[in-house]
Design a protein around this motif. Structure first.
Motif, PDB file in Angstrom:
ATOM      1  N   HIS A  33      39.168  31.160  44.455  1.00 22.37           N
ATOM      2  CA  HIS A  33      38.747  31.979  45.602  1.00 22.37           C
ATOM      3  C   HIS A  33      39.691  33.182  45.769  1.00 22.37           C
ATOM      4  CE1 HIS A  33      35.550  29.401  46.982  1.00 22.37           C
ATOM      5  NE2 HIS A  33      36.363  28.361  46.924  1.00 22.37           N
ATOM      6  N   PHE A  34      40.980  32.918  45.691  1.00 23.10           N
ATOM      7  CA  PHE A  34      41.990  33.967  45.808  1.00 23.10           C
ATOM      8  C   PHE A  34      41.801  35.035  44.726  1.00 23.10           C
ATOM      9  CE2 PHE A  34      46.081  35.060  43.724  1.00 23.10           C
ATOM     10  CZ  PHE A  34      46.542  35.991  44.639  1.00 23.10           C
ATOM     11  N   LEU A  35      41.628  34.610  43.487  1.00 25.22           N
ATOM     12  CA  LEU A  35      41.498  35.550  42.375  1.00 25.22           C
ATOM     13  C   LEU A  35      40.197  36.347  42.451  1.00 25.22           C
ATOM     14  CD1 LEU A  35      42.928  33.265  39.588  1.00 25.22           C
ATOM     15  CD2 LEU A  35      44.006  35.304  40.553  1.00 25.22           C
ATOM     16  N   ARG A  36      39.129  35.706  42.896  1.00 20.96           N
ATOM     17  CA  ARG A  36      37.855  36.404  43.052  1.00 20.96           C
ATOM     18  C   ARG A  36      38.016  37.566  44.044  1.00 20.96           C
ATOM     19  NH1 ARG A  36      34.891  32.136  44.003  1.00 20.96           N
ATOM     20  NH2 ARG A  36      34.394  31.816  41.825  1.00 20.96           N
ATOM     21  N   LEU A  37      38.697  37.309  45.160  1.00 22.26           N
ATOM     22  CA  LEU A  37      38.928  38.361  46.152  1.00 22.26           C
ATOM     23  C   LEU A  37      39.811  39.474  45.584  1.00 22.26           C
ATOM     24  CD1 LEU A  37      39.475  36.177  49.340  1.00 22.26           C
ATOM     25  CD2 LEU A  37      37.548  37.717  48.872  1.00 22.26           C
ATOM     26  N   ALA A  38      40.873  39.101  44.882  1.00 18.86           N
ATOM     27  CA  ALA A  38      41.783  40.106  44.312  1.00 18.86           C
ATOM     28  C   ALA A  38      41.046  40.976  43.291  1.00 18.86           C
ATOM     29  CB  ALA A  38      42.991  39.434  43.669  1.00 18.86           C
ATOM     30  N   LEU A  39      40.275  40.371  42.413  1.00 21.38           N
ATOM     31  CA  LEU A  39      39.553  41.143  41.393  1.00 21.38           C
ATOM     32  C   LEU A  39      38.524  42.075  42.024  1.00 21.38           C
ATOM     33  CD1 LEU A  39      39.128  38.360  38.726  1.00 21.38           C
ATOM     34  CD2 LEU A  39      40.535  40.430  38.504  1.00 21.38           C
ATOM     35  N   SER A  40      37.889  41.621  43.082  1.00 21.14           N
ATOM     36  CA  SER A  40      36.935  42.466  43.792  1.00 21.14           C
ATOM     37  C   SER A  40      37.650  43.665  44.407  1.00 21.14           C
ATOM     38  CB  SER A  40      36.224  41.647  44.872  1.00 21.14           C
ATOM     39  OG  SER A  40      35.418  42.479  45.662  1.00 21.14           O
ATOM     40  N   LYS A  41      38.781  43.405  45.040  1.00 22.62           N
ATOM     41  CA  LYS A  41      39.582  44.472  45.653  1.00 22.62           C
ATOM     42  C   LYS A  41      40.039  45.480  44.598  1.00 22.62           C
ATOM     43  CE  LYS A  41      43.821  43.475  46.863  1.00 22.62           C
ATOM     44  NZ  LYS A  41      44.966  42.886  47.572  1.00 22.62           N
ATOM     45  N   TRP A  42      40.355  45.014  43.402  1.00 20.88           N
ATOM     46  CA  TRP A  42      40.840  45.876  42.327  1.00 20.88           C
ATOM     47  C   TRP A  42      39.700  46.539  41.544  1.00 20.88           C
ATOM     48  CZ3 TRP A  42      44.854  42.405  39.416  1.00 20.88           C
ATOM     49  CH2 TRP A  42      45.891  42.066  40.286  1.00 20.88           C
ATOM     50  N   GLU A  48      35.803  38.788  35.849  1.00 13.71           N
ATOM     51  CA  GLU A  48      36.019  37.692  36.777  1.00 13.71           C
ATOM     52  C   GLU A  48      35.832  36.317  36.143  1.00 13.71           C
ATOM     53  OE1 GLU A  48      33.455  36.058  40.413  1.00 13.71           O
ATOM     54  OE2 GLU A  48      34.423  37.976  40.868  1.00 13.71           O
ATOM     55  N   ASP A  49      34.750  36.095  35.426  1.00 18.32           N
ATOM     56  CA  ASP A  49      34.474  34.770  34.862  1.00 18.32           C
ATOM     57  C   ASP A  49      35.596  34.298  33.941  1.00 18.32           C
ATOM     58  OD1 ASP A  49      32.080  34.651  36.250  1.00 18.32           O
ATOM     59  OD2 ASP A  49      30.865  35.301  34.542  1.00 18.32           O
ATOM     60  N   ASP A  50      36.051  35.172  33.051  1.00 20.15           N
ATOM     61  CA  ASP A  50      37.116  34.797  32.124  1.00 20.15           C
ATOM     62  C   ASP A  50      38.427  34.531  32.864  1.00 20.15           C
ATOM     63  OD1 ASP A  50      35.316  35.047  30.073  1.00 20.15           O
ATOM     64  OD2 ASP A  50      36.117  36.943  29.313  1.00 20.15           O
ATOM     65  N   VAL A  51      38.767  35.398  33.824  1.00 21.05           N
ATOM     66  CA  VAL A  51      40.006  35.217  34.596  1.00 21.05           C
ATOM     67  C   VAL A  51      39.962  33.902  35.357  1.00 21.05           C
ATOM     68  CG1 VAL A  51      41.355  36.098  36.548  1.00 21.05           C
ATOM     69  CG2 VAL A  51      40.565  37.666  34.770  1.00 21.05           C
ATOM     70  N   LEU A  52      38.834  33.589  35.981  1.00 21.81           N
ATOM     71  CA  LEU A  52      38.732  32.354  36.767  1.00 21.81           C
ATOM     72  C   LEU A  52      38.839  31.119  35.877  1.00 21.81           C
ATOM     73  CD1 LEU A  52      35.941  33.256  39.353  1.00 21.81           C
ATOM     74  CD2 LEU A  52      38.419  33.430  39.596  1.00 21.81           C
TER      75      LEU A  52
END
Length: 189
Positions: A33-42, A48-52
């Motif tokens: 959840h945290f990473l999804r928000l950060a990637l969206s902000k950036w 996203e899928d690979d990072v998650l």
């Protein structure tokens, strides 16, 4: 692959977001959840899928070596909680996922049979990341994976800080804050 430092220089960093999590079964989900928000902000949702997936594997491994919390902690146990830390670092053409844990043992790729139910996490990381590795930190290690962005990341707006801490500094719990919270709750009861 093991390095003694992060895979980037501080001057290369465009964005940094980080989160400390208690070593529980829900840590991987919370990190996603945290990473999804950060990637969206950036504006980096394309990867996203690979990072998650990479982060889920690294956080799951970190929780395993840190020790899963078996039950909700008592107030006097708060300072001894096992924490894992997740940091997402944005460079011009890639992102780096770093996960800290309390073990100083370097990660090892496992060779598992076709019918094994686990043990493939670092193989997935190796396949998805352009490079990955680990380095020692005070009190443990950080495992990192660098993933190429499909489009350049935007520049940081003028005046925005780079994340406060140096890139190699290991974040930690604010023990003084936890003590003040505990004292406040003790007096309220």
């Amino acid at each position: 692959m093991t390095r003694q430092t992060p895979p980037y220089q501080p001057q290369q960093v465009r964005f940094v977001d980080q989160l400390a999590l208690v070593a529980t079964q829900s840590a991987a989900s919370a990190s996603r959840h945290f990473l999804r928000l950060a990637l969206s902000k950036w504006q980096a949702a394309l990867i996203e899928d690979d990072v998650l997936l990479v982060a889920s594997e690294l956080v799951t491994n970190a929780v395993t070596v840190t020790g899963v919390l078996p039950k909700p902690p008592a107030w006097d146990e708060l300072e001894r909680l096992g924490l894992v830390h997740v940091r997402l670092v944005g460079l011009s053409d890639s992102v780096v996922v770093e996960v800290w844990d309390v073990s100083d043992e370097p990660p090892r790729l496992q060779r598992v049979g076709d019918d094994a139910e686990g043990g493939r996490g670092l193989l997935l990381v190796q396949e998805l990341a352009t490079r990955w590795g680990s380095y020692r930190t005070t009190g443990g290690k950080a495992v990192w994976a660098q993933l190429a962005a499909r489009a350049p990341l935007p520049q940081r707006p003028r005046g925005e800080r780079r994340g406060g801490r140096s890139a190699a500094a290991r974040p930690g719990p604010d023990a003084a804050l936890l003590r003040r919270i505990r004292a406040g709750l003790d007096t309220a009861l």
